[in-house]
Design a protein around this motif. Structure first.
Motif, PDB file in Angstrom:
ATOM      1  N   GLY A   1      18.289  64.719  35.278  1.00  0.00           N
ATOM      2  CA  GLY A   1      16.993  64.063  35.264  1.00  0.00           C
ATOM      3  C   GLY A   1      17.073  62.607  34.861  1.00  0.00           C
ATOM      4  N   ALA A   2      18.216  62.216  34.262  1.00  0.00           N
ATOM      5  CA  ALA A   2      18.413  60.828  33.841  1.00  0.00           C
ATOM      6  C   ALA A   2      18.895  59.927  34.964  1.00  0.00           C
ATOM      7  CB  ALA A   2      19.433  60.783  32.691  1.00  0.00           C
ATOM      8  N   ASN A   3      19.210  60.481  36.113  1.00  0.00           N
ATOM      9  CA  ASN A   3      19.902  59.714  37.153  1.00  0.00           C
ATOM     10  C   ASN A   3      19.033  58.688  37.871  1.00  0.00           C
ATOM     11  OD1 ASN A   3      22.326  60.923  36.639  1.00  0.00           O
ATOM     12  ND2 ASN A   3      22.253  62.341  38.363  1.00  0.00           N
ATOM     13  N   THR A   4      17.725  58.867  37.853  1.00  0.00           N
ATOM     14  CA  THR A   4      16.815  57.913  38.491  1.00  0.00           C
ATOM     15  C   THR A   4      15.561  57.778  37.631  1.00  0.00           C
ATOM     16  OG1 THR A   4      15.570  59.544  39.790  1.00  0.00           O
ATOM     17  CG2 THR A   4      17.601  58.671  40.779  1.00  0.00           C
TER      18      THR A   4
ATOM     19  N   VAL B   1      31.630  67.286  32.310  1.00  0.00           N
ATOM     20  CA  VAL B   1      30.912  68.482  31.871  1.00  0.00           C
ATOM     21  C   VAL B   1      31.130  69.627  32.845  1.00  0.00           C
ATOM     22  CG1 VAL B   1      28.597  69.455  31.514  1.00  0.00           C
ATOM     23  CG2 VAL B   1      29.181  67.216  30.550  1.00  0.00           C
ATOM     24  N   TRP B   2      31.095  69.325  34.131  1.00  0.00           N
ATOM     25  CA  TRP B   2      31.347  70.359  35.146  1.00  0.00           C
ATOM     26  C   TRP B   2      32.757  70.918  35.022  1.00  0.00           C
ATOM     27  CZ3 TRP B   2      34.642  69.449  39.571  1.00  0.00           C
ATOM     28  CH2 TRP B   2      34.726  70.555  40.435  1.00  0.00           C
ATOM     29  N   LEU B   3      33.749  70.041  34.897  1.00  0.00           N
ATOM     30  CA  LEU B   3      35.135  70.488  34.798  1.00  0.00           C
ATOM     31  C   LEU B   3      35.363  71.371  33.574  1.00  0.00           C
ATOM     32  CD1 LEU B   3      37.051  67.221  35.820  1.00  0.00           C
ATOM     33  CD2 LEU B   3      36.927  69.371  37.121  1.00  0.00           C
ATOM     34  N   LEU B   4      34.736  71.018  32.472  1.00  0.00           N
ATOM     35  CA  LEU B   4      34.958  71.755  31.226  1.00  0.00           C
ATOM     36  C   LEU B   4      34.206  73.076  31.172  1.00  0.00           C
ATOM     37  CD1 LEU B   4      34.841  68.873  28.568  1.00  0.00           C
ATOM     38  CD2 LEU B   4      36.843  70.085  29.421  1.00  0.00           C
TER      39      LEU B   4
ATOM     40  N   MET C   1      26.767  57.791  34.274  1.00  0.00           N
ATOM     41  CA  MET C   1      26.320  59.188  34.274  1.00  0.00           C
ATOM     42  C   MET C   1      27.237  60.085  35.081  1.00  0.00           C
ATOM     43  SD  MET C   1      23.715  60.123  32.414  1.00  0.00           S
ATOM     44  CE  MET C   1      23.250  61.652  33.221  1.00  0.00           C
ATOM     45  N   LEU C   2      27.634  59.644  36.276  1.00  0.00           N
ATOM     46  CA  LEU C   2      28.428  60.511  37.141  1.00  0.00           C
ATOM     47  C   LEU C   2      29.744  60.943  36.507  1.00  0.00           C
ATOM     48  CD1 LEU C   2      28.694  61.977  39.803  1.00  0.00           C
ATOM     49  CD2 LEU C   2      29.630  59.884  40.818  1.00  0.00           C
ATOM     50  N   PRO C   3      30.535  60.034  35.904  1.00  0.00           N
ATOM     51  CA  PRO C   3      31.763  60.499  35.246  1.00  0.00           C
ATOM     52  C   PRO C   3      31.490  61.519  34.142  1.00  0.00           C
ATOM     53  CG  PRO C   3      31.830  58.136  35.547  1.00  0.00           C
ATOM     54  CD  PRO C   3      30.447  58.566  35.912  1.00  0.00           C
ATOM     55  N   MET C   4      30.437  61.301  33.371  1.00  0.00           N
ATOM     56  CA  MET C   4      30.101  62.274  32.323  1.00  0.00           C
ATOM     57  C   MET C   4      29.768  63.633  32.925  1.00  0.00           C
ATOM     58  SD  MET C   4      27.321  63.972  30.832  1.00  0.00           S
ATOM     59  CE  MET C   4      25.795  63.031  30.937  1.00  0.00           C
TER      60      MET C   4
END
Length: 437
Positions: free
Chosen positions: A384-387, A430-433, A423-426
């Motif tokens: 929700g923070a992306n835009t 989170v997805w990988l972990l 945001m995207l790297p974070m």
């Protein structure tokens, strides 16, 4: 309560309303500000007539109406109460103090909600950084205080409160989501500290020392903490019906009449933002009924979706649509994909399980299914923070910053200069972990 079978075409008003909310303020802002009420009523009336007159699904409409009332009572009461607390800041902040402020803001978001915390803290945040205020101060505030920070409680972010209304236990979010919350928040804080340190060092040393020498914080309206406690206590009440909402409204009224006028004036408080939210969400709740019912009845065609699917799918939609209805949409998808009549029948034999929460009980009883619920929750909140249009507080923060003559990025500048590099790297980490397997 069984949901009716509906045609996909019945979801057109839902898509049209969300598209209008996303695009009209950007391209037809003057027209939209005058006519959004008419548009919302017109689009919301279509599914209501369809359900009441065509499907005779009165119970479904009543259930949606009660969820809306609970939702808007919580959001509205927190908005009013936070508007009665004023934080006055004199002096400027170092990068370390800024990080501490954002950490406090993230924690407060779980108590006041992301909307309440954003409205309470954005003005002192702008004041304490005024001599070197740049776009990254605004955007990271939106990232952390207005979105990611509020992932620990149902009060924190609207999607999580809707989940609570569906039957997700209040403490489940803190107990199950804290590793993702801590990871995402920690990464963003490190990124902010690096960027803010560079900005701080670019200011002349004499200016830095003069502006950061004396910090003075003053708080007004702290009596509203009592009303805040009333609202938070009311969240746990489910019986008798209406008591929870009545206490929330009473607390908001008490706050409004006991707060001194100069405190509201210091916060530039008015009811405009919450009136707009109440109107738009009335339309969203009405139009999303057929969309949710269609998703649930057709989820079987997805096969067996994974937690990664739910993380990226709910997140992608939450980036460009409001994250609250997105959460419900994918929760319905999970119900349709994982909940069988046999599992529901078996679960209804357990104590405390009712027809209203049986589907969620089936989800929570399976570690694999519960992991998908975690993915939906984190995806809806974080993305929700992306835009500017991903979450309600985002645009409200931008409006206040613009009013204060701050440097806010454009819609595309926000995405390309901040979402993609920060945001995207974070989100990938989170997805990988947590959700890649």
């Amino acid at each position: 309560m069984g949901n009716p079978s509906v045609s996909l075409l019945s979801a057109v008003p839902f898509v049209a309303l969300l598209a209008a909310i996303a695009l009209a303020p950007l391209y037809f802002s003057s027209w939209w500000s005058k006519h959004f009420l008419k548009v919302t009523i017109a689009l919301g009336a279509i599914p209501l007539i369809y359900y009441l007159a065509g499907l005779h699904a009165h119970e479904r409409v009543f259930h949606t109406a009660t969820e809306y009332i609970s939702f808007i009572c919580l959001i509205g009461s927190l908005f009013v109460i936070s508007g009665g607390i004023h934080i006055n800041v004199k002096g400027e902040a170092t990068p370390g103090v800024n990080v501490l402020f954002l950490v406090i803001g993230a924690l407060v978001s779980n108590v006041l909600g992301t909307t309440g915390a954003s409205m309470l803290l954005i003005r002192p945040w702008l004041r304490m950084n005024k001599y070197r205020l740049t776009a990254h101060h605004i955007v990271f505030f939106i990232f952390i205080v207005s979105n990611v920070g509020g992932a620990l409680t149902p009060v924190g972010d609207p999607p999580l409160f809707l989940g609570y209304l569906q039957g997700v236990p209040f403490l489940w979010t803190a107990r199950e989501l804290w590793p993702m919350w801590l990871t995402g928040l920690g990464i963003l804080l490190v990124m902010f500290y690096i960027v803010d340190s560079g900005n701080f060092l670019r200011a002349p040393k004499a200016v830095r020392e003069r502006e950061t020498q004396h910090e003075d914080w003053r708080f007004q309206g702290l009596g509203n903490l009592f009303f805040l406690a009333v609202v938070l206590g009311a969240v746990f009440l489910k019986h008798p019906p209406g008591l929870r909402e009545g206490l929330m409204v009473s607390a908001a009224i008490g706050s409004w009449f006991t707060t001194q006028k100069h405190v509201h004036e210091s916060n530039d408080f008015n009811f405009g933002p919450i009136k707009e939210v109440a109107i738009l969400f009335a339309g969203i709740f009405a139009t999303m009924m057929p969309a949710l019912d269609w998703l649930q009845s057709n989820a079987a065609h997805l096969g067996t979706p994974t937690s990664g699917f739910f993380f990226w799918s709910s997140g992608a939609l939450s980036s460009v649509l409001d994250n609250a209805p997105t959460y419900l949409s994918f929760l319905s998808t999970a119900f349709g994909a994982f909940v069988t009549p046999e599992a529901m029948a078996a679960k209804l034999q357990c104590a405390g399980v009712t027809p209203e929460n049986v589907q969620l009980a089936v989800i929570l009883d399976s570690p694999a299914y519960a992991k998908c619920l975690k993915a939906i929750s984190i995806g809806s909140v974080f993305f929700g923070a992306n835009t500017y249009i991903g979450n309600g507080p985002n645009f409200m923060v931008k409006a206040i910053a613009d009013q204060q003559k701050a440097h806010t990025p454009t819609f595309l500048g926000y995405v390309f200069k901040f979402t993609l590099p920060f945001m995207l790297p974070m989100l990938v980490i989170v997805w990988l972990l947590f959700f890649s397997t």
